[in-house]
Write an enzyme that holds these catalytic residues in place. Structure first.
Site, short mmCIF file in Angstrom:
data_model
loop_
_atom_site.label_atom_id
_atom_site.label_comp_id
_atom_site.label_asym_id
_atom_site.label_seq_id
_atom_site.Cartn_x
_atom_site.Cartn_y
_atom_site.Cartn_z
N CYS A 116 -0.01 6.04 -2.36
CA CYS A 116 -0.42 5.22 -3.49
C CYS A 116 -0.40 3.73 -3.16
O CYS A 116 -1.13 3.28 -2.28
CB CYS A 116 0.44 5.57 -4.70
SG CYS A 116 -0.26 5.06 -6.28
N HIS A 117 0.42 2.93 -3.84
CA HIS A 117 0.53 1.50 -3.59
C HIS A 117 1.52 1.17 -2.47
O HIS A 117 1.68 0.01 -2.10
CB HIS A 117 0.96 0.77 -4.87
CG HIS A 117 -0.10 0.69 -5.91
ND1 HIS A 117 -0.41 1.76 -6.73
CD2 HIS A 117 -0.93 -0.31 -6.27
CE1 HIS A 117 -1.38 1.42 -7.55
NE2 HIS A 117 -1.72 0.17 -7.30
#
Length: 182
Positions: free
Chosen positions: A110-111
């Site tokens: 994800c991030h």
């Protein structure tokens, strides 16, 4: 099997996407590994379900007090706030960099790659992430691709990456396979 292999999960005191912490954690445990929660905070971390507070988890070690010497692999869960905090913490960035310096495998979702960008660990690597990180990864010298899971073999470390919670089954399966080979 990851029998007795120690896997660090690095998270900030607040902002980790809970499922991106708990699902890989379970996968490591089910494969016989020993996950440990490492944080820039001291006692507990607050996880989130997107923007809503979820559970808290006890910290096993502070990032300032440990490094890659103590572990066999590293997992970087996502959540927007989590990697944003980690990339601003010198101890967290040094902790991540130590895994690449020692050639130990790293998995990120994800991030989470924001912390890798800060550690200068995406240059020359193929990687995926949440789509909004595409430009950051390219600007840091990485090759961003839109795929469920990407394994970038090579020096100095093997890197496993995924985009989002929907990719967790493939991410967990792949990180266990890569960690077993290391």
């Amino acid at each position: 099997m990851l029998t007795d292999r120690r896997v660090a999960f690095l998270v900030a005191p607040e902002g980790t996407e809970q499922v991106e912490l708990t699902e890989p954690w379970k996968a490591v445990e089910q494969a016989g590994g020993r996950p440990e929660l490492v944080s820039t905070g001291k006692d507990r971390v607050q996880a989130f379900n997107h923007l809503d507070k979820a559970d808290t988890f006890p910290v096993d070690r502070a990032a300032a007090d440990t490094g890659a010497d103590d572990f066999d692999a590293l997992v970087l869960p996502g959540g927007v706030a989590n990697p944003d905090q980690l990339r601003m913490d010198d101890d967290a960035v040094a902790f991540v960099k130590s895994f690449f310096d020692q050639g130990k495998p790293v998995a990120v979702i994800c991030h989470g790659p924001w912390t890798l960008v800060e550690a200068d660990a995406v240059r020359g690597r193929k990687i995926t992430s949440w789509p909004s990180l595409r430009t950051d990864i390219r600007n840091a010298g990485g090759e961003w691709v839109d795929a469920e899971v990407v394994v970038c073999e090579g020096a100095p470390s093997t890197l496993v990456s995924s985009r989002k919670p929907d990719d967790l089954p493939a991410f967990c399966r792949t990180l266990v396979e890569v960690f077993e080979r290391a």
